[in-house]
Design a protein around this motif. Structure first.
Motif, mmCIF file in Angstrom:
data_model
loop_
_atom_site.group_PDB
_atom_site.id
_atom_site.type_symbol
_atom_site.label_atom_id
_atom_site.label_comp_id
_atom_site.label_asym_id
_atom_site.label_seq_id
_atom_site.Cartn_x
_atom_site.Cartn_y
_atom_site.Cartn_z
ATOM 1 N N LEU A 66 1.125 -1.202 -0.374
ATOM 2 C CA LEU A 66 0.464 0.546 0.127
ATOM 3 C C LEU A 66 0.767 1.130 -0.139
ATOM 4 O O LEU A 66 0.630 2.669 -0.781
ATOM 5 C CB LEU A 66 -0.624 0.237 1.208
ATOM 6 N N THR A 67 1.925 1.349 0.737
ATOM 7 C CA THR A 67 2.456 2.335 0.897
ATOM 8 C C THR A 67 3.914 2.695 0.330
ATOM 9 O O THR A 67 4.586 3.730 -0.505
ATOM 10 C CB THR A 67 3.556 2.727 2.700
ATOM 11 N N GLY A 68 4.582 1.051 -0.885
ATOM 12 C CA GLY A 68 5.230 1.515 -1.643
ATOM 13 C C GLY A 68 6.926 1.296 -0.712
ATOM 14 O O GLY A 68 8.358 1.596 -1.229
ATOM 15 N N ARG A 69 6.473 1.553 0.403
ATOM 16 C CA ARG A 69 7.858 1.109 1.235
ATOM 17 C C ARG A 69 7.904 0.961 3.213
ATOM 18 O O ARG A 69 7.033 0.643 3.284
ATOM 19 C CB ARG A 69 8.433 2.541 1.032
ATOM 20 N N LEU A 70 9.171 0.277 3.463
ATOM 21 C CA LEU A 70 8.681 -0.593 4.603
ATOM 22 C C LEU A 70 9.892 0.400 5.289
ATOM 23 O O LEU A 70 10.820 0.677 4.643
ATOM 24 C CB LEU A 70 9.461 -1.560 4.666
ATOM 25 N N ALA A 71 10.243 0.870 6.627
ATOM 26 C CA ALA A 71 10.984 1.250 7.708
ATOM 27 C C ALA A 71 12.102 0.452 7.588
ATOM 28 O O ALA A 71 12.097 -1.164 8.055
ATOM 29 C CB ALA A 71 10.880 2.195 8.728
ATOM 30 N N ALA A 76 13.347 -5.334 9.990
ATOM 31 C CA ALA A 76 14.406 -6.021 11.180
ATOM 32 C C ALA A 76 13.407 -6.703 11.793
ATOM 33 O O ALA A 76 13.954 -7.793 12.476
ATOM 34 C CB ALA A 76 15.418 -5.058 11.341
ATOM 35 N N THR A 77 12.295 -6.516 12.605
ATOM 36 C CA THR A 77 11.340 -6.807 13.767
ATOM 37 C C THR A 77 10.791 -7.842 12.447
ATOM 38 O O THR A 77 10.880 -9.400 13.161
ATOM 39 C CB THR A 77 10.616 -6.226 13.945
ATOM 40 N N LEU A 78 10.125 -7.772 11.374
ATOM 41 C CA LEU A 78 9.667 -8.999 11.003
ATOM 42 C C LEU A 78 11.216 -10.051 10.926
ATOM 43 O O LEU A 78 10.575 -11.097 10.801
ATOM 44 C CB LEU A 78 8.804 -8.901 9.632
ATOM 45 N N VAL A 82 10.010 -13.601 12.401
ATOM 46 C CA VAL A 82 9.754 -14.607 12.127
ATOM 47 C C VAL A 82 10.958 -16.217 12.333
ATOM 48 O O VAL A 82 10.062 -17.169 12.690
ATOM 49 C CB VAL A 82 10.258 -14.852 10.185
ATOM 50 N N ILE A 83 12.512 -15.665 12.914
ATOM 51 C CA ILE A 83 13.289 -16.460 13.360
ATOM 52 C C ILE A 83 13.563 -17.119 14.029
ATOM 53 O O ILE A 83 12.751 -17.704 15.066
ATOM 54 C CB ILE A 83 14.994 -15.879 12.793
ATOM 55 N N ILE A 104 16.573 -7.214 19.452
ATOM 56 C CA ILE A 104 15.387 -5.778 18.707
ATOM 57 C C ILE A 104 16.441 -4.940 18.911
ATOM 58 O O ILE A 104 17.395 -3.942 18.573
ATOM 59 C CB ILE A 104 14.140 -6.338 18.021
ATOM 60 N N TYR A 105 16.489 -4.334 20.344
ATOM 61 C CA TYR A 105 16.286 -3.040 20.739
ATOM 62 C C TYR A 105 17.890 -2.966 20.868
ATOM 63 O O TYR A 105 18.563 -2.156 20.677
ATOM 64 C CB TYR A 105 15.933 -3.598 22.502
ATOM 65 N N LEU A 106 18.807 -4.376 21.727
ATOM 66 C CA LEU A 106 20.174 -4.306 21.620
ATOM 67 C C LEU A 106 20.851 -4.212 20.094
ATOM 68 O O LEU A 106 21.600 -3.281 19.851
ATOM 69 C CB LEU A 106 20.649 -5.538 22.286
ATOM 70 N N ILE A 107 20.431 -4.744 18.794
ATOM 71 C CA ILE A 107 20.675 -4.359 17.605
ATOM 72 C C ILE A 107 20.847 -2.913 17.336
ATOM 73 O O ILE A 107 21.748 -2.370 16.834
ATOM 74 C CB ILE A 107 20.172 -4.465 16.206
#
Length: 201
Positions: A66-71, A76-78, A82-83, A104-107
């Motif tokens: 819908l937006t054409g972009r992901l932050a 990274a969160t996705l 999944v992992i 995630i937060y440490l990264i």
């Protein structure tokens, strides 16, 4: 780089927060039950994780479509969901999913800290369109966000290791988003002090 396409803000919020709310609802309904799938018994937490992972994948793909972009944070969160979510379901062990926010937060804290050391403000590259500020403002915000992510990583470890599963789910669903919102509200003066004039101002 082209600007992201505008979509209804309620739809955007639903795609971003809907999977987390669904995880919360499924967990609360099944937290005291054991569910048998393919001959294996799973706790309500694992079942909620099993629901959350594909729904997050679909909602993220829909947001991208819908937006054409992901932050970068969304990507990274996705990947980590999944992992680590997949490991929790595969090994029937909730610890993998619980430690995911810590990683995630440490990264993010490490990347922001490294960008400050290198003198390249990556946070500005990601958020400059939404928050136009002078370089000094970005340096201050980057340092504060690096410390925030470090604090969130520590908080997540304390909560999941020392409190109940329900407490951790509440913390993840409501506590972490509230802290992030509170952080940006608390930095409102920083945004005003170092803001760049927009067109027409």
């Amino acid at each position: 780089m082209s600007a992201p396409r505008k979509i209804n803000p309620w739809l955007k919020a639903g795609l971003e927060f809907g999977p987390l709310i669904l995880f919360f609802v499924v967990f609360m309904r099944l937290r005291d039950r054991t569910v048998t799938l393919a001959g294996t018994e799973y706790s309500g937490f694992i079942v909620a994780t099993l629901v959350f992972v594909p729904v997050l994948v679909l909602s993220t793909l829909a947001l991208w479509r819908l937006t054409g972009r992901l932050a970068p944070m969304q990507i990274a969160t996705l990947v980590l969901v999944v992992i680590f979510g997949g490991l929790s379901v595969w090994l029937n062990d909730p610890r993998f999913f619980k430690v995911k926010p810590t990683i995630i937060y440490l990264i993010f804290a490490g990347l922001l800290g490294f960008s400050l050391i290198r003198g390249r403000n990556w946070l500005e590259l990601v958020m400059a369109e939404a928050l136009p500020m002078r370089p000094e403002g970005w340096r201050i915000l980057t340092l504060r966000m690096a410390l925030l992510f470090l604090g969130l990583a520590i908080a997540n470890e304390i909560v999941w290791r020392s409190m109940s599963e329900t407490a951790w789910v509440n913390f993840k669903t409501f506590g972490l988003p509230a802290i992030m919102i509170g952080f940006f509200v608390a930095n409102a003066r920083l945004f005003e002090r170092y803001a760049l004039p927009r067109d027409g101002d």
